[in-house]
Design an enzyme around this catalytic site. Structure first.
Site, PDB file in Angstrom:
ATOM      1  N   HIS A 192       9.666 -23.615  10.042  1.00 34.44           N
ATOM      2  CA  HIS A 192       8.659 -24.219  10.939  1.00 34.44           C
ATOM      3  C   HIS A 192       7.202 -24.034  10.253  1.00 34.44           C
ATOM      4  CE1 HIS A 192      10.775 -24.304  15.104  1.00 34.44           C
ATOM      5  NE2 HIS A 192      11.700 -24.555  14.167  1.00 34.44           N
ATOM      6  N   CYS A 227       3.315  -3.146   3.902  1.00 33.70           N
ATOM      7  CA  CYS A 227       2.414  -2.004   4.303  1.00 33.70           C
ATOM      8  C   CYS A 227       3.043  -1.203   5.586  1.00 33.70           C
ATOM      9  CB  CYS A 227       1.095  -2.319   4.836  1.00 33.70           C
ATOM     10  SG  CYS A 227       0.739  -3.789   6.163  1.00 33.70           S
ATOM     11  N   HIS A 253       6.844 -30.471  11.680  1.00 36.11           N
ATOM     12  CA  HIS A 253       6.137 -29.178  11.246  1.00 36.11           C
ATOM     13  C   HIS A 253       5.227 -29.439  10.386  1.00 36.11           C
ATOM     14  CE1 HIS A 253       9.047 -27.111  13.969  1.00 36.11           C
ATOM     15  NE2 HIS A 253       9.723 -27.623  13.076  1.00 36.11           N
ATOM     16  N   THR A 266       3.035  -1.902   8.807  1.00 33.84           N
ATOM     17  CA  THR A 266       3.431  -2.444   9.882  1.00 33.84           C
ATOM     18  C   THR A 266       3.539  -4.117   9.399  1.00 33.84           C
ATOM     19  OG1 THR A 266       1.127  -3.221  10.468  1.00 33.84           O
ATOM     20  CG2 THR A 266       2.207  -1.199  11.512  1.00 33.84           C
ATOM     21  N   ASP A 279       0.761  -1.202   0.085  1.00 29.92           N
ATOM     22  CA  ASP A 279       0.091   0.124   0.003  1.00 29.92           C
ATOM     23  C   ASP A 279       1.028   1.333   0.105  1.00 29.92           C
ATOM     24  OD1 ASP A 279       0.764   0.188   2.574  1.00 29.92           O
ATOM     25  OD2 ASP A 279      -1.098   0.235   3.437  1.00 29.92           O
TER      26      ASP A 279
HETATM   27  C1  RB5 Z   1      -1.917   2.647   6.427  1.00 33.16           C
HETATM   28  O1  RB5 Z   1      -1.955   3.928   7.220  1.00 33.16           O
HETATM   29  C2  RB5 Z   1      -1.559   1.457   7.459  1.00 33.16           C
HETATM   30  O2  RB5 Z   1      -2.552   1.383   8.389  1.00 33.16           O
HETATM   31  C3  RB5 Z   1      -1.226   0.248   6.781  1.00 33.16           C
HETATM   32  O3  RB5 Z   1      -0.183   0.439   6.049  1.00 33.16           O
HETATM   33  C4  RB5 Z   1      -0.868  -1.230   7.435  1.00 33.16           C
HETATM   34  O4  RB5 Z   1       0.110  -0.646   8.485  1.00 33.16           O
HETATM   35  C5  RB5 Z   1      -1.949  -1.835   8.241  1.00 33.16           C
HETATM   36  O5  RB5 Z   1      -1.543  -2.763   9.003  1.00 33.16           O
END
Ligand code: RB5
Length: 289
Positions: free
Chosen positions: A240, A207, A275, A209, A153
């Site tokens: 695993h 993304c 596993h 996180t 994203d």
């Molecule tokens: C976008 O702002 C953020 O929410 C997205 O990139 C991601 O981290 C979601 O898990």
């Protein structure tokens, strides 16, 4: 060979093409319409043309092309250039396997819409579609496959772009390509469908996180997406968990850590043994739900 035929309403040309293609051994076929309402029956003219040719006219419910249907198909074959353009607008990452039926057959005109015409017009339309399908199948062109698929994203595309050269080729980069805000589940869905259906061997999703991408990707069958934050989690996700999609967070880890983690992920094999039993249990859980 899996073929998805696409016309406008999915009640005339594409269901005729679907029935014709299914009569070839080894061919699976589906159909859809770029303006299809849900669940409409095949038109009477199409049904009569199929029956007159000695083919069955199966129960049909019109449907739209979806990510899942487009990824499933070796080739997505539109009846006209306009429908192809609409498919490319909706599924820009599938440009390698979206063609007009005429192009796929090696050079042919658009197949005009017979709706509302005489039975004779329906029959000649069906004959032309059959001729194009025969020509395309004779060429035995395999649908494109990828060693890797990558998506991100707006919060992850810079890291995704930096990591692309590390992925095995051919790579399908489904975007995004700029900082305009987009919704990560749409990108997770495409990469997960590509990996889950075996069109891509491995997936990379980035993304902010990595968490949202992994939650979304893991909704699709056959996908084991792991959020990875360092070399150790990358190695263990493969050893695993036999992870087939790596999810990274551009806002949480630096580019060098991300590169090292991706290299480790790609270089590590599944350990199998105990596993393998657990991965089979995950598969059974997926089947049960
Ligand atoms: C976008 O702002 C953020 O929410 C997205 O990139 C991601 O981290 C979601 O898990």
């Amino acid at each position: 060979m899996r073929l998805l035929f696409v016309c406008t309403g999915n009640i005339c040309r594409s269901p005729m093409a679907e029935a014709l293609a299914r009569s070839h051994p080894g061919v699976e076929a589906d159909s859809a319409g770029v303006s299809a309402g849900p669940g409409m029956a095949m038109s009477e003219g199409a049904r009569r043309a199929l029956l007159a040719a000695g083919l069955s006219a199966p129960e049909h419910g019109s449907q739209e092309p979806t990510v899942g249907r487009v990824v499933w198909a070796d080739w997505v074959l539109a009846m006209t250039g306009g429908q192809k353009a609409e498919l490319l607008r909706r599924f820009p990452w599938a440009g390698d396997w979206i063609q007009t039926l005429g192009e796929w057959a090696g050079g042919g005109e658009d197949v005009p819409d017979p709706i509302g015409s005489s039975d004779q017009v329906y029959q000649s339309t069906m004959t032309e579609i059959g001729r194009l399908i025969d020509a395309g199948l004779a060429a035995k062109k395999a649908g494109p496959r990828y060693q890797a698929a990558a998506g991100a994203d707006h919060a992850g595309y810079l890291m995704k772009d930096r990591l692309l050269p590390l992925l095995p080729t051919p790579v399908l980069d489904i975007g995004t390509h700029d900082p305009s805000s987009v919704d990560y589940p749409n990108f997770a869905e495409v990469v997960a469908a590509l990996v889950g259906q075996g069109r891509a061997a491995v997936g990379l999703l980035v993304c902010g996180t990595g968490i949202g991408m992994s939650i979304a990707a893991n909704k699709l069958p056959g996908v084991r997406a792991a959020v990875v934050s360092d070399v150790s989690s990358a190695r263990l996700a493969r050893e695993h968990n036999d992870a087939n999609v790596i999810c990274l967070g551009e806002r949480l880890i630096g580019p060098v850590v991300a590169e090292d983690a991706l290299r480790e992920f790609l270089a590590t094999s599944f350990a199998g043994g105990r596993h393998a039993r657990r991965i089979a249990e995950i598969g059974a859980l997926e089947d049960r739900t």
